[in-house]
Enzyme design. Sequence first.
Site, mmCIF file in Angstrom:
data_model
loop_
_atom_site.group_PDB
_atom_site.id
_atom_site.type_symbol
_atom_site.label_atom_id
_atom_site.label_comp_id
_atom_site.label_asym_id
_atom_site.label_seq_id
_atom_site.Cartn_x
_atom_site.Cartn_y
_atom_site.Cartn_z
ATOM 1 C CB SER A 38 17.921 50.277 33.735
ATOM 2 O OG SER A 38 18.434 49.268 32.651
ATOM 3 C CG ASP A 328 21.889 44.280 38.006
ATOM 4 O OD1 ASP A 328 22.078 43.929 36.707
ATOM 5 O OD2 ASP A 328 20.916 44.918 38.488
ATOM 6 C CG HIS A 331 21.781 47.367 35.060
ATOM 7 N ND1 HIS A 331 20.680 46.561 35.835
ATOM 8 C CD2 HIS A 331 21.096 48.050 34.110
ATOM 9 C CE1 HIS A 331 19.770 46.946 35.101
ATOM 10 N NE2 HIS A 331 19.930 47.642 34.350
#
Length: 353
Positions: A38, A328, A331
């Site tokens: 991600s 978040d 990340h």
Amino acid sequence: MQMAANFLYIIFLLLVNVVVHQSNAIPEVPALIVFGDSIVDPGNNNGLKSLTKCNFPPYGRDFKGQNATGRFSNGKIPTDFIASQLGIKEYLPAYLDPELSDEDLLTGVSFASGGAGFDNITAEVVSVYTLWDQLQMFEEYKRKLKSVAGMERAATIVKDSVYIILAGSNDIMVTYFATNLRSNYDIPSYVDYIVQAASSFIKNLYNLGVQKIGIAGVPPLGCEPMVRTLRGGITRECVEIYNQVSVLLNRELSAELIRLAHELPSSQIIYLDVYSILLDLVTNSSHYGFEEATRGCCGSGKVEATVLCNEEMSALTCEDTSKYLFWDAFHPTERAYELLVTPLVKNYLPILF
């Protein structure tokens, strides 16, 4: 006489300026190609039936046009900054972007899938693309590249491009610690399993004509906001065991990369140390202008990520992301990514040229 001396001095300054400019110049790189999770996924997961995606607000709040592209942050992600600082293009697109152009094929794409790891089971448990799926996409990409650029130019692009691989975090956080899917391994043996999977992946890339590869280590995972929340006690301290595993994995991976660089003729393989840079950002956050380094910007910042960080919670999201190290619970923010990437491009990637 004085005029001649002045003229020679001006010529000298011009020559010095040319030499300095050339020594600081970044060599031309035809394309940037990326594999991973991600941190470097610009939207490949958008079309999947998986909860591991973020093509909705407030993700992308600070991206061009406030567009939630599927990048796991409020704005740009590391590969955008790498592509830009290498002088390739401003944004590195997802290979599965339905609007991908022929020009994008020529200058590079990301095959990364949020939730992936070197261990295939890591991606399978959250229904995303494994690293080996990404490798198959790369083979398809090569065929498309030949049709666009011709066989000779395509081969040159593949050989001269820079390749970045970033994975391993989900293997540790999710597969090993959170789900116990590899409970038959102790920590050293699972780290060895990951390293050997990474080594196999690199060899497969090399056999496909790839030569210039940068492999990022894992960050200090014990300092991720969600790990702090779940394992860091009332005061939400960094969790030492996670950081210790990160250090062990990075050490073993770095050693394996050195071995591979000697084993594979004409290859240029380097280890990218993201652990030290991000740990410095965490421990010295105020030095970099961050006011919050233990929580993310979205919601409470303690557990929200992907589907939990959604439009309904945007009212709770911080107003100024530049003050936050994390976007978040997993990340970093765009600004943190830029601070992370800049020394990598300056100090590590030139070794590949």
